[in-house]
Write a protein that holds these residues in place. Structure first.
Motif, PDB file in Angstrom:
ATOM      1  N   LEU A 192       0.830  -1.200   0.000  1.00 16.86           N
ATOM      2  CA  LEU A 192       0.000   0.000   0.000  1.00 16.86           C
ATOM      3  C   LEU A 192       0.872   1.261   0.000  1.00 16.86           C
ATOM      4  O   LEU A 192       0.553   2.253  -0.649  1.00 16.86           O
ATOM      5  N   PHE A 193       1.998   1.188   0.707  1.00 21.59           N
ATOM      6  CA  PHE A 193       2.969   2.279   0.686  1.00 21.59           C
ATOM      7  C   PHE A 193       4.347   1.672   0.900  1.00 21.59           C
ATOM      8  O   PHE A 193       4.476   0.522   1.334  1.00 21.59           O
ATOM      9  N   SER A 194       5.364   2.427   0.583  1.00 21.01           N
ATOM     10  CA  SER A 194       6.743   1.940   0.711  1.00 21.01           C
ATOM     11  C   SER A 194       7.337   2.434   2.016  1.00 21.01           C
ATOM     12  O   SER A 194       7.622   3.632   2.164  1.00 21.01           O
ATOM     13  N   PRO A 195       7.547   1.547   2.979  1.00 20.27           N
ATOM     14  CA  PRO A 195       8.078   1.969   4.280  1.00 20.27           C
ATOM     15  C   PRO A 195       9.583   2.195   4.216  1.00 20.27           C
ATOM     16  O   PRO A 195      10.269   1.744   3.297  1.00 20.27           O
ATOM     17  N   GLU A 196      10.077   2.958   5.195  1.00 18.77           N
ATOM     18  CA  GLU A 196      11.520   3.117   5.328  1.00 18.77           C
ATOM     19  C   GLU A 196      12.132   1.797   5.807  1.00 18.77           C
ATOM     20  O   GLU A 196      11.438   0.918   6.326  1.00 18.77           O
ATOM     21  N   LYS A 197      13.435   1.659   5.637  1.00 19.78           N
ATOM     22  CA  LYS A 197      14.111   0.399   5.965  1.00 19.78           C
ATOM     23  C   LYS A 197      13.879  -0.017   7.406  1.00 19.78           C
ATOM     24  O   LYS A 197      13.673  -1.186   7.707  1.00 19.78           O
ATOM     25  N   GLU A 198      13.920   0.972   8.323  1.00 19.75           N
ATOM     26  CA  GLU A 198      13.755   0.605   9.730  1.00 19.75           C
ATOM     27  C   GLU A 198      12.325   0.205  10.062  1.00 19.75           C
ATOM     28  O   GLU A 198      12.046  -0.320  11.139  1.00 19.75           O
ATOM     29  N   GLN A 199      11.415   0.455   9.132  1.00 16.09           N
ATOM     30  CA  GLN A 199      10.023   0.101   9.369  1.00 16.09           C
ATOM     31  C   GLN A 199       9.581  -1.143   8.592  1.00 16.09           C
ATOM     32  O   GLN A 199       8.426  -1.530   8.646  1.00 16.09           O
ATOM     33  N   GLU A 317      -5.591  11.426   8.216  1.00 15.18           N
ATOM     34  CA  GLU A 317      -6.580  11.003   7.220  1.00 15.18           C
ATOM     35  C   GLU A 317      -6.200  11.498   5.823  1.00 15.18           C
ATOM     36  O   GLU A 317      -6.356  10.779   4.842  1.00 15.18           O
ATOM     37  N   GLU A 318      -5.693  12.737   5.762  1.00 16.20           N
ATOM     38  CA  GLU A 318      -5.292  13.263   4.456  1.00 16.20           C
ATOM     39  C   GLU A 318      -4.129  12.479   3.857  1.00 16.20           C
ATOM     40  O   GLU A 318      -4.088  12.228   2.642  1.00 16.20           O
ATOM     41  N   LEU A 319      -3.199  12.061   4.679  1.00 15.13           N
ATOM     42  CA  LEU A 319      -2.072  11.271   4.205  1.00 15.13           C
ATOM     43  C   LEU A 319      -2.555   9.913   3.692  1.00 15.13           C
ATOM     44  O   LEU A 319      -2.094   9.434   2.644  1.00 15.13           O
ATOM     45  N   PHE A 320      -3.480   9.303   4.406  1.00 16.72           N
ATOM     46  CA  PHE A 320      -4.026   8.016   3.972  1.00 16.72           C
ATOM     47  C   PHE A 320      -4.736   8.153   2.629  1.00 16.72           C
ATOM     48  O   PHE A 320      -4.524   7.344   1.705  1.00 16.72           O
ATOM     49  N   ASN A 321      -5.567   9.188   2.502  1.00 17.26           N
ATOM     50  CA  ASN A 321      -6.295   9.401   1.249  1.00 17.26           C
ATOM     51  C   ASN A 321      -5.347   9.655   0.076  1.00 17.26           C
ATOM     52  O   ASN A 321      -5.556   9.158  -1.038  1.00 17.26           O
ATOM     53  N   ALA A 405      -6.049   1.434  11.813  1.00 11.84           N
ATOM     54  CA  ALA A 405      -4.754   0.843  12.144  1.00 11.84           C
ATOM     55  C   ALA A 405      -3.727   1.102  11.037  1.00 11.84           C
ATOM     56  O   ALA A 405      -2.564   1.425  11.307  1.00 11.84           O
ATOM     57  N   ILE A 406      -4.170   0.970   9.791  1.00 13.79           N
ATOM     58  CA  ILE A 406      -3.255   1.186   8.667  1.00 13.79           C
ATOM     59  C   ILE A 406      -2.875   2.657   8.554  1.00 13.79           C
ATOM     60  O   ILE A 406      -1.709   2.993   8.297  1.00 13.79           O
ATOM     61  N   SER A 407      -3.830   3.550   8.752  1.00 15.63           N
ATOM     62  CA  SER A 407      -3.515   4.977   8.666  1.00 15.63           C
ATOM     63  C   SER A 407      -2.572   5.391   9.796  1.00 15.63           C
ATOM     64  O   SER A 407      -1.703   6.260   9.602  1.00 15.63           O
ATOM     65  N   ASP A 408      -2.715   4.769  10.986  1.00 11.04           N
ATOM     66  CA  ASP A 408      -1.782   5.052  12.082  1.00 11.04           C
ATOM     67  C   ASP A 408      -0.374   4.602  11.710  1.00 11.04           C
ATOM     68  O   ASP A 408       0.613   5.326  11.955  1.00 11.04           O
ATOM     69  N   LEU A 409      -0.260   3.410  11.117  1.00 11.15           N
ATOM     70  CA  LEU A 409       1.041   2.894  10.699  1.00 11.15           C
ATOM     71  C   LEU A 409       1.666   3.786   9.628  1.00 11.15           C
ATOM     72  O   LEU A 409       2.861   4.093   9.669  1.00 11.15           O
ATOM     73  N   LEU A 410       0.857   4.218   8.696  1.00 12.49           N
ATOM     74  CA  LEU A 410       1.335   5.086   7.623  1.00 12.49           C
ATOM     75  C   LEU A 410       1.803   6.428   8.178  1.00 12.49           C
ATOM     76  O   LEU A 410       2.877   6.933   7.805  1.00 12.49           O
ATOM     77  N   PHE A 411       1.033   6.987   9.076  1.00 14.54           N
ATOM     78  CA  PHE A 411       1.384   8.292   9.642  1.00 14.54           C
ATOM     79  C   PHE A 411       2.636   8.190  10.502  1.00 14.54           C
ATOM     80  O   PHE A 411       3.489   9.086  10.501  1.00 14.54           O
ATOM     81  N   LYS A 412       2.785   7.088  11.213  1.00 19.75           N
ATOM     82  CA  LYS A 412       3.963   6.864  12.032  1.00 19.75           C
ATOM     83  C   LYS A 412       5.204   6.746  11.140  1.00 19.75           C
ATOM     84  O   LYS A 412       6.268   7.304  11.451  1.00 19.75           O
ATOM     85  N   ASN A 413       5.049   6.022  10.026  1.00 26.15           N
ATOM     86  CA  ASN A 413       6.159   5.907   9.082  1.00 26.15           C
ATOM     87  C   ASN A 413       6.527   7.251   8.486  1.00 26.15           C
ATOM     88  O   ASN A 413       7.693   7.577   8.279  1.00 26.15           O
ATOM     89  N   ASP A 415       6.109  10.179   9.950  1.00 23.12           N
ATOM     90  CA  ASP A 415       6.783  10.948  10.996  1.00 23.12           C
ATOM     91  C   ASP A 415       8.242  10.550  11.117  1.00 23.12           C
ATOM     92  O   ASP A 415       9.135  11.378  11.318  1.00 23.12           O
ATOM     93  N   CYS A 416       8.521   9.240  10.987  1.00 20.02           N
ATOM     94  CA  CYS A 416       9.897   8.771  11.077  1.00 20.02           C
ATOM     95  C   CYS A 416      10.756   9.349   9.958  1.00 20.02           C
ATOM     96  O   CYS A 416      11.924   9.698  10.145  1.00 20.02           O
ATOM     97  N   VAL A 417      10.160   9.455   8.761  1.00 22.78           N
ATOM     98  CA  VAL A 417      10.882  10.022   7.636  1.00 22.78           C
ATOM     99  C   VAL A 417      11.142  11.507   7.872  1.00 22.78           C
ATOM    100  O   VAL A 417      12.222  12.041   7.585  1.00 22.78           O
ATOM    101  N   GLY A 418      10.158  12.201   8.447  1.00 27.66           N
ATOM    102  CA  GLY A 418      10.304  13.640   8.679  1.00 27.66           C
ATOM    103  C   GLY A 418      11.349  13.961   9.732  1.00 27.66           C
ATOM    104  O   GLY A 418      12.036  15.002   9.649  1.00 27.66           O
ATOM    105  N   THR A 419      11.519  13.096  10.711  1.00 28.66           N
ATOM    106  CA  THR A 419      12.490  13.356  11.756  1.00 28.66           C
ATOM    107  C   THR A 419      13.871  12.858  11.359  1.00 28.66           C
ATOM    108  O   THR A 419      14.876  13.237  11.908  1.00 28.66           O
TER     109      THR A 419
END
Length: 419
Positions: A192-199, A317-321, A405-413, A415-419
């Motif tokens: 659904l999305f491409s996570p960072e390596k640590e995720q 929600e906007e990021l998920f959409n 749950a998926i939108s939380d995972l996506l948003f967390k990922n 945030d990790c990229v932004g930091t």
């Protein structure tokens, strides 16, 4: 039953068989065949005279004959004669066209299908030329009259040949529009999305396909339009209220744009993906573990079909959409490619629902055939109005929980990229 009655009964049976295979010519068809015969005789006579008389004399004779008969344009070379035989679909000559590979592949599919019955149509037309005629009708915005002149066949005969071809192609639906399973399903999955390596160790959901729809306008029962017109039929039809002036084409495609599922219905029969949702819920093995379909917000939200958030949206929600939009573009492009290759789908000048449905299904099956061959016609994506009236979206609790749950995972990922 005496002997005379038996003879009469047998005679009637023979006549029925003959009539089914060789229907009598209508007056219009007979006239065209006579015209064609006259043209063939004149052409043969002129080509014979060409060997003994100067070209100027032949030209003057040709001008004189135009007053009585409308001949075809003739060249004073034998090259023209051979080219014309190929264009008219002479069954005795090989097909010389850039699409010959596709025609041969479709012919092989038809010959290997369960139904080996004879196609309708009186003309002694070979299978490759029957396919070429049908592809011409599907791919170009031309009338039966134009095809009649191009292939030198009666309009009524072309009509029977074309719909017989569509019926045969429709029989291939179960083998060419298939829901993937096993290894094939695994190859169709994309994240659904491409996570960072640590995720990457987290459970990123996988997408098997995209669910969506498009509209196919068909002729209204009370009227008929010019099939070759370039006017925007869809815009004009939107101003004309009439039940079932559209076909709803609901599709599921994979990340390559291949159709996995196809449902065609009348305008008044809008399913909104409910039947597919119920089927997936009743048969969980249809979706590999951790996978789902994605669809736009007009479709019902479930654990098997993820849809965007609606209403007041926050950053999560906007990021998920926005993530789902990338997948929706795959279906939009597949639909655009379908209509670009099969331009008759822009407006089907067919007032009969069953026949219109057969044509649309034929285009969908052949879409997969050409895609498998690597022959893709790139269409321009156009925004379509929704088929569905504005109504509250259907959601089940399991679907809501999984989307959150998926939108939380996506948003967390994110945030990790932004930091």
């Amino acid at each position: 039953m005496d002997i005379s009655e038996s003879v009469v009964s047998a005679g009637r049976a023979v006549l029925d068989i003959v009539e089914r295979e060789w229907q009598p010519l209508s007056p219009a068809e007979l006239e065209q065949r006579l015209d064609q015969a006259v043209e063939d005789i004149l052409e043969a006579d002129l080509m014979g005279q060409l060997r003994t008389q100067p070209p100027t004399t032949i030209y003057l004779q040709l001008q004189q004959s135009q007053a009585d008969v409308q001949p075809q344009v003739l060249q004073t070379t034998t090259t023209c004669s051979s080219q014309e035989e190929d264009e008219t679909g002479d069954p005795g000559e090989p097909l010389q066209t850039s699409d010959s590979a596709a025609v041969q592949h479709i012919a092989d599919l038809l010959q290997s299908s369960k139904s080996r019955t004879r196609m309708a149509g009186r003309a002694c037309l070979s299978l490759p030329h029957t396919i070429m005629l049908s592809l011409t009708l599907l791919s170009e915005r031309i009338s039966y009259r134009t095809v009649s002149h191009r292939f030198h066949l009666e309009k009524g005969n072309i009509h029977r040949i074309f719909f017989s071809f569509c019926e045969r192609i429709n029989m291939l639906e179960e083998t060419l529009i298939t829901w993937p399973s096993g290894q094939e399903a695994g190859e169709a999955l994309v994240p659904l999305f491409s996570p960072e390596k640590e995720q990457e160790d987290q459970d990123v959901p996988l997408v098997l396909g995209v669910l969506g729809h498009t509209c196919i306008p068909i002729r209204l029962p009370f009227g008929k339009r010019d099939v070759e017109s370039t006017a925007p039929e869809v815009k004009r039809m939107k101003t004309e209220a009439h039940a079932d002036s559209w076909l709803n084409l609901e599709l599921v495609c994979d990340h390559n744009g291949r159709f996995l599922n196809c449902r065609i219905s009348k305008e008044s029969d809008v399913d909104r993906g409910r039947a597919l949702r119920d089927k997936l819920q009743q048969n969980p093995d249809l979706l590999p573990s951790g996978s789902c379909l994605v669809a736009r917000s007009e479709y019902p939200l479930s654990a098997q079909i993820l849809t965007p958030y609606s209403g007041s949206l926050g950053p999560r929600e906007e990021l998920f959409n926005k993530t789902l939009e990338g997948h929706f573009h795959i279906l939009d492009q597949a639909v655009a490619n379908l209509k670009a290759r099969f331009q008759r789908l822009r407006y089907l000048d067919i007032g009969n629902y069953d026949r219109a449905r057969a044509v649309v299904l034929t285009a969908c099956v052949l879409h997969n055939v050409f895609l498998d061959m690597g022959q893709v016609v790139q269409g321009e994506v156009e925004k379509e109005d929704s088929l569905f009236s504005e109504a509250e979206q259907e959601m089940d609790e399991e679907g809501v929980q999984r989307r959150d749950a998926i939108s939380d995972l996506l948003f967390k990922n994110f945030d990790c990229v932004g930091t």
